[in-house]
Write a protein that holds these residues in place. Structure first.
Motif, mmCIF file in Angstrom:
data_model
loop_
_atom_site.group_PDB
_atom_site.id
_atom_site.type_symbol
_atom_site.label_atom_id
_atom_site.label_comp_id
_atom_site.label_asym_id
_atom_site.label_seq_id
_atom_site.Cartn_x
_atom_site.Cartn_y
_atom_site.Cartn_z
ATOM 1 N N UNK A 240 24.229 5.019 29.457
ATOM 2 C CA UNK A 240 24.100 4.928 27.972
ATOM 3 C C UNK A 240 24.322 6.299 27.239
ATOM 4 N N UNK A 241 25.098 6.359 26.311
ATOM 5 C CA UNK A 241 25.425 7.344 25.211
ATOM 6 C C UNK A 241 25.809 6.911 23.900
ATOM 7 N N UNK A 242 26.299 7.780 23.086
ATOM 8 C CA UNK A 242 26.632 7.625 21.940
ATOM 9 C C UNK A 242 28.329 7.300 21.387
ATOM 10 N N UNK A 243 29.062 7.337 22.637
ATOM 11 C CA UNK A 243 30.310 7.017 22.451
ATOM 12 C C UNK A 243 30.553 5.546 22.794
ATOM 13 N N UNK A 244 31.258 4.934 21.985
ATOM 14 C CA UNK A 244 31.385 3.403 21.942
ATOM 15 C C UNK A 244 32.516 3.177 23.199
ATOM 16 N N UNK A 245 33.158 4.112 23.521
ATOM 17 C CA UNK A 245 34.353 3.909 24.642
ATOM 18 C C UNK A 245 33.553 4.208 25.868
ATOM 19 N N UNK A 246 33.901 3.384 26.921
ATOM 20 C CA UNK A 246 33.234 3.498 28.263
ATOM 21 C C UNK A 246 34.394 4.453 29.205
ATOM 22 N N UNK A 247 33.665 5.226 29.943
ATOM 23 C CA UNK A 247 34.210 6.115 30.820
ATOM 24 C C UNK A 247 34.966 5.577 31.993
ATOM 25 N N UNK A 248 35.983 5.882 32.464
ATOM 26 C CA UNK A 248 36.834 5.504 33.575
ATOM 27 C C UNK A 248 36.457 6.410 34.740
ATOM 28 N N UNK A 249 35.529 7.028 34.812
ATOM 29 C CA UNK A 249 35.507 7.925 35.855
ATOM 30 C C UNK A 249 34.037 7.430 36.625
ATOM 31 N N UNK A 250 33.940 7.044 37.818
ATOM 32 C CA UNK A 250 32.861 6.219 38.409
ATOM 33 C C UNK A 250 31.654 6.924 38.622
ATOM 34 N N UNK A 251 31.882 8.426 38.898
ATOM 35 C CA UNK A 251 30.715 9.129 38.914
ATOM 36 C C UNK A 251 29.813 9.278 37.553
ATOM 37 N N UNK A 252 30.445 8.629 36.779
ATOM 38 C CA UNK A 252 29.413 8.951 35.274
ATOM 39 C C UNK A 252 28.447 7.597 35.312
#
Length: 259
Positions: free
Chosen positions: A184-196
């Motif tokens: 969960x964070x405040x960025x509407x775009x999802x990370x493409x880094x699996x370790x996140x």
């Protein structure tokens, strides 16, 4: 009881966003995707690499049915890295044609170009109108003397290619992603880094109007991008390794009109 949280869209910039991804491994590196696979409309496709037999090869022809919706997406994986010595420099693409009942071409869409010397996904989407009777898919190369090596042919509903998976009559529990990652964070775009992501086994699969739309490790799930003033039906089943239960009874709900 599984709790569902549905939303039809949100323009708030200062809210928390739940991000979800899926994978085949516990660390999220194998088969990582932020888009849950949609079922393949084609049967008999495979991950096995084969060679096209011509420079403009028809690989699919489906009769259009209005239940498929207004958009279809076709995709194919070109697997040329292991065959670079067999190929001249060039590119290959997927091509989609819609045809009327008389066989006349209504629209032609070309997917992304993929170089012969590297693997890559070529995909494109086509809009369907009331005159459409058939949808055909071709593999096309820009060198008439060289043919492409390909696998993972897929046609699915919508406008975006999702990871390869077999058709509804062929798919097994082992074909679906096995792990779900969240943060969960405040960025509407999802990370493409699996370790996140924090990863755990998928315990439940969620179906919206009979179509699998995601997996969950908890007794809660977010249903996103819902249309306003629309009735939906939700079901779930439980997963234990490669064994899954029957679907639950369907629960209907209707989204409200935006104010």
């Amino acid at each position: 009881m599984l709790k569902f949280h549905g939303k039809t869209g949100d323009t708030m910039a200062d809210k928390n966003y739940l991000h979800t991804a899926y994978a085949n491994s516990a660390d999220g590196t194998d088969g990582f995707t932020t888009v849950y696979p949609s079922l393949n409309l084609l049967t008999g496709t495979s991950t096995k690499v084969v060679q096209a037999t011509s420079w403009n090869m028809e690989v699919a022809d489906i009769k259009y049915d209005k239940s498929l919706g207004g958009d279809l997406c076709a995709s194919v994986m070109f697997n040329n890295a292991d065959h670079a010595s067999d190929l001249l420099r060039g590119r290959a693409v997927i091509k989609i044609e819609t045809l009327d009942k008389n066989g006349n071409v209504l629209a032609t869409v070309y997917g992304e170009n993929v170089g012969y010397n590297a693997n890559g996904l070529s995909w494109g989407s086509v809009s369907i109108d009331d005159n459409t009777a058939n949808v055909k898919v071709f593999i096309v190369t820009d060198n008439m003397f060289q043919n492409a090596f390909y696998s993972c042919l897929k046609i699915e509903k919508g406008t975006t290619a999702t990871p390869y998976i077999p058709s509804s009559s062929e798919v097994t529990t082992a074909d679906w992603p096995k792990y779900v990652g969240t943060y969960v964070d405040t960025n509407p775009f999802s990370s493409t880094v699996s370790s996140n992501y924090d990863w755990d086994e998928i315990k439940y699969r969620v179906y919206l109007d009979g179509t699998p739309v995601g997996g969950s490790k908890l007794l809660s799930f977010n249903l996103e991008n819902l249309k306003a003033d629309t009735t939906y039906n939700v079901q779930i089943n439980q997963i234990n390794g490669n064994i899954e239960s029957d679907k639950s009874e369907s629960v209907a709900f209707k989204t409200t009109l935006p104010k």
